[in-house]
Each structure stands twice: as structure tokens, then as C-alpha cells.
Design a protein around this motif. Structure first.
Motif, PDB file in Angstrom:
ATOM      1  N   SER A  27       0.807  -1.233   0.000  1.00  0.00           N
ATOM      2  CA  SER A  27       0.000   0.000   0.000  1.00  0.00           C
ATOM      3  C   SER A  27       0.831   1.270   0.000  1.00  0.00           C
ATOM      4  O   SER A  27       0.321   2.346  -0.331  1.00  0.00           O
ATOM      5  CB  SER A  27      -0.923   0.019   1.227  1.00  0.00           C
ATOM      6  OG  SER A  27      -1.775  -1.104   1.224  1.00  0.00           O
ATOM      7  N   GLU A  46      -0.641   5.934  -0.936  1.00  0.00           N
ATOM      8  CA  GLU A  46      -1.243   5.404  -2.159  1.00  0.00           C
ATOM      9  C   GLU A  46      -0.367   4.320  -2.762  1.00  0.00           C
ATOM     10  O   GLU A  46       0.830   4.237  -2.494  1.00  0.00           O
ATOM     11  CB  GLU A  46      -1.433   6.525  -3.199  1.00  0.00           C
ATOM     12  CG  GLU A  46      -2.411   7.605  -2.800  1.00  0.00           C
ATOM     13  CD  GLU A  46      -2.569   8.663  -3.878  1.00  0.00           C
ATOM     14  OE1 GLU A  46      -1.828   8.594  -4.886  1.00  0.00           O
ATOM     15  OE2 GLU A  46      -3.418   9.548  -3.722  1.00  0.00           O
ATOM     16  N   TYR A  50      -5.260   1.983  -5.158  1.00  0.00           N
ATOM     17  CA  TYR A  50      -6.160   2.752  -4.303  1.00  0.00           C
ATOM     18  C   TYR A  50      -5.366   3.765  -3.488  1.00  0.00           C
ATOM     19  O   TYR A  50      -4.138   3.726  -3.435  1.00  0.00           O
ATOM     20  CB  TYR A  50      -6.959   1.833  -3.364  1.00  0.00           C
ATOM     21  CG  TYR A  50      -6.126   0.886  -2.545  1.00  0.00           C
ATOM     22  CD1 TYR A  50      -5.519   1.294  -1.358  1.00  0.00           C
ATOM     23  CD2 TYR A  50      -5.942  -0.426  -2.949  1.00  0.00           C
ATOM     24  CE1 TYR A  50      -4.756   0.433  -0.603  1.00  0.00           C
ATOM     25  CE2 TYR A  50      -5.178  -1.296  -2.206  1.00  0.00           C
ATOM     26  CZ  TYR A  50      -4.591  -0.869  -1.031  1.00  0.00           C
ATOM     27  OH  TYR A  50      -3.833  -1.727  -0.279  1.00  0.00           O
ATOM     28  N   SER A  51      -6.121   4.678  -2.845  1.00  0.00           N
ATOM     29  CA  SER A  51      -5.552   5.706  -1.989  1.00  0.00           C
ATOM     30  C   SER A  51      -6.219   5.613  -0.626  1.00  0.00           C
ATOM     31  O   SER A  51      -7.422   5.363  -0.529  1.00  0.00           O
ATOM     32  CB  SER A  51      -5.795   7.092  -2.596  1.00  0.00           C
ATOM     33  OG  SER A  51      -5.303   8.106  -1.743  1.00  0.00           O
ATOM     34  N   CYS A  52      -5.429   5.787   0.439  1.00  0.00           N
ATOM     35  CA  CYS A  52      -5.936   5.678   1.806  1.00  0.00           C
ATOM     36  C   CYS A  52      -5.528   6.913   2.598  1.00  0.00           C
ATOM     37  O   CYS A  52      -4.484   7.517   2.341  1.00  0.00           O
ATOM     38  CB  CYS A  52      -5.395   4.434   2.502  1.00  0.00           C
ATOM     39  SG  CYS A  52      -5.915   2.871   1.751  1.00  0.00           S
ATOM     40  N   THR A  54      -5.307   8.158   6.755  1.00  0.00           N
ATOM     41  CA  THR A  54      -5.363   7.769   8.162  1.00  0.00           C
ATOM     42  C   THR A  54      -5.415   9.030   9.009  1.00  0.00           C
ATOM     43  O   THR A  54      -4.559   9.911   8.872  1.00  0.00           O
ATOM     44  CB  THR A  54      -4.133   6.921   8.542  1.00  0.00           C
ATOM     45  OG1 THR A  54      -4.056   5.793   7.670  1.00  0.00           O
ATOM     46  CG2 THR A  54      -4.235   6.444   9.972  1.00  0.00           C
ATOM     47  N   SER A  60      -8.336   4.317   9.284  1.00  0.00           N
ATOM     48  CA  SER A  60      -8.018   4.434   7.855  1.00  0.00           C
ATOM     49  C   SER A  60      -9.279   4.361   7.014  1.00  0.00           C
ATOM     50  O   SER A  60     -10.221   3.619   7.321  1.00  0.00           O
ATOM     51  CB  SER A  60      -7.061   3.315   7.422  1.00  0.00           C
ATOM     52  OG  SER A  60      -5.827   3.417   8.110  1.00  0.00           O
ATOM     53  N   ASN A  61      -9.277   5.129   5.952  1.00  0.00           N
ATOM     54  CA  ASN A  61     -10.377   5.134   4.997  1.00  0.00           C
ATOM     55  C   ASN A  61      -9.770   5.068   3.607  1.00  0.00           C
ATOM     56  O   ASN A  61      -8.992   5.944   3.221  1.00  0.00           O
ATOM     57  CB  ASN A  61     -11.228   6.398   5.157  1.00  0.00           C
ATOM     58  CG  ASN A  61     -12.464   6.363   4.276  1.00  0.00           C
ATOM     59  OD1 ASN A  61     -12.830   5.321   3.754  1.00  0.00           O
ATOM     60  ND2 ASN A  61     -13.092   7.518   4.098  1.00  0.00           N
ATOM     61  N   CYS A  62     -10.102   4.019   2.857  1.00  0.00           N
ATOM     62  CA  CYS A  62      -9.499   3.793   1.543  1.00  0.00           C
ATOM     63  C   CYS A  62     -10.570   3.841   0.464  1.00  0.00           C
ATOM     64  O   CYS A  62     -11.726   3.484   0.694  1.00  0.00           O
ATOM     65  CB  CYS A  62      -8.797   2.435   1.496  1.00  0.00           C
ATOM     66  SG  CYS A  62      -7.437   2.265   2.672  1.00  0.00           S
ATOM     67  N   TRP A  63     -10.164   4.268  -0.721  1.00  0.00           N
ATOM     68  CA  TRP A  63     -11.048   4.231  -1.876  1.00  0.00           C
ATOM     69  C   TRP A  63     -10.212   3.858  -3.085  1.00  0.00           C
ATOM     70  O   TRP A  63      -9.077   4.290  -3.247  1.00  0.00           O
ATOM     71  CB  TRP A  63     -11.755   5.575  -2.076  1.00  0.00           C
ATOM     72  CG  TRP A  63     -10.849   6.744  -2.304  1.00  0.00           C
ATOM     73  CD1 TRP A  63     -10.425   7.245  -3.490  1.00  0.00           C
ATOM     74  CD2 TRP A  63     -10.229   7.546  -1.292  1.00  0.00           C
ATOM     75  NE1 TRP A  63      -9.596   8.310  -3.289  1.00  0.00           N
ATOM     76  CE2 TRP A  63      -9.463   8.529  -1.947  1.00  0.00           C
ATOM     77  CE3 TRP A  63     -10.263   7.544   0.115  1.00  0.00           C
ATOM     78  CZ2 TRP A  63      -8.724   9.477  -1.263  1.00  0.00           C
ATOM     79  CZ3 TRP A  63      -9.544   8.498   0.790  1.00  0.00           C
ATOM     80  CH2 TRP A  63      -8.783   9.449   0.104  1.00  0.00           C
TER      81      TRP A  63
END
Length: 204
Positions: A27, A46, A50-52, A54, A60-63
Motif C-alpha cells: 500500500s 497510495e 487505491y488511496s488511503c 489515516t 483508515s479510509n481507503c477508496w
């Protein structure tokens, strides 16, 4: 010595491909920098997929990236029986495998270096207003993996060159030939002195 070089090259290429696989799933290809920030509320990292982000609490929030086109631009061993037992065929297979591993290492090296160049270009650009990133640990892992794949491929290719310079008579298996030992001939009655000494009746 050539068998050791071939085995060493095989393990180096296998380790290089394994590390390249780990690099692709890592990641941390690039991590947001804290340079110039007084208070850092979140960290962005990133990779290719995907990109995260924190936050300060560690959540953490990833998309995932919605489209790849929307992103910025990027660019046989002798101890086995696979492929038969012919040494010359095995050497050619090892050379082809070595060339493919060198190609894989070069592709990985070019792609990772290009990605790193884009990061450093944005980092040192004073007019860039977006988030500035630093090189992530995945890039160093990818460089090491690419180098291992290239060196292992060179070992496999050099083994093929050494194999072709060997004497063909020493490489080929010698055909089986039955022994032609000369058996002693049985002496006739007249020629053997033991019959004359003891007579024929002594052996009945």
C-alpha cells in the motif's frame, strides 16, 4: 561450478519475482510528507490501485481509483527432468527463462523509477499546490526485487554460454558397451600336462 551458478540464478529470479509480487500489493508506494506542515491531521498513502487516508486516531479510509486512465501517466535446470534430459535443450530453456527474467526486472525497474521520478518532481516543484508525497517503502522493495530478477537472469544466461563452450564429448552420455573380456580356452587332453602326470583315471 555451472550447476551452482544455474541454481543460484534460479533462486535469485524466484525471489525477485516473489518480491515484485509483494511490491505490487504493497500500500505504501508514496506517503504524504509532513514537510512544512505545523499540524498533521491525517496521513495519505497510495499505491497503484487505491488511496488511503489515516486520521490522528489511526482510523483508515481507503477508496479505489475509479479509472486507470484517469491516473497520471506511467510506463530449465539440469537437476530436473522437465523438458527432457538433453543438456543443450535445457541450456536453451534456461537462457530463454533468463532473458524473460531480465526483461521482467527491467520493466519493474523502469516503472518504479518513473513513479519515483514523478513523486520527486512534484515534491521539488514550488508551483505544485497539491499534496506532496515522499518515496514509500514499496519502491525500495521493488528496486531490490527488480535487481534480483536481473542478476538471476544474467546468471541463467551466462550458464547457457558456459554450457555451449564445453566439450560436446564430455556433455553427452556415453553409450553402454558390453565388456569383451577374453575367456581362457580349455586345454585339450593332449596339451595339458596334468593329464600326462596323473592319467585319465585319476579324475573319475
Amino acid at each position: 561450478m555451472s550447476v551452482a551458478v544455474e541454481t543460484f540464478g534460479f533462486f535469485m529470479t524466484a525471489l525477485g519475482l516473489l518480491m515484485l509480487g509483494v511490491t505490487l500489493t504493497n500500500s505504501y508506494w508514496r506517503v504524504s510528507t509532513v514537510h512544512g506542515n505545523v499540524i498533521t491531521t491525517n496521513t495519505i498513502y497510495e499505491n497503484l490501485w487505491y488511496s488511503c487516508a489515516t486520521d490522528s486516531l489511526g482510523v483508515s479510509n481507503c477508496w479505489e481509483f475509479p479509472s486507470m486512465l484517469a491516473l497520471s501517466g506511467m510506463l530449465g535446470l539440469r537437476c530436473t527432468t522437465v523438458g527432457g534430459t538433453d543438456g543443450s535443450k535445457k541450456a536453451k530453456l534456461a537462457a530463454i527463462a533468463g532473458a524473460l527474467h531480465i526483461l521482467a526486472g527491467l520493466c519493474g525497474m523502469v516503472a518504479i523509477s518513473w513513479y519515483a521520478a514523478n513523486i520527486t518532481q512534484d515534491f521539488f516543484n514550488p508551483l505544485y499546490a497539491g499534496t506532496k508525497y515522499e518515496l514509500g517503502p514499496a519502491l525500495y522493495l521493488g528496486w531490490s526485487a527488480s535487481l534480483l530478477a536481473i542478476l538471476g537472469g544474467i546468471c541463467l544466461c551466462s550458464h547457457c554460454c558456459c554450457f555451449s563452450r564445453e566439450d560436446p564429448a564430455t556433455r553427452s552420455r556415453l553409450p553402454y558397451k558390453a565388456s569383451t573380456a577374453v575367456l581362457p580356452q580349455v586345454a585339450s587332453d593332449e596339451g595339458d600336462s596334468s593329464f600326462g602326470k596323473y592319467g585319465k583315471n585319476a579324475y573319475v
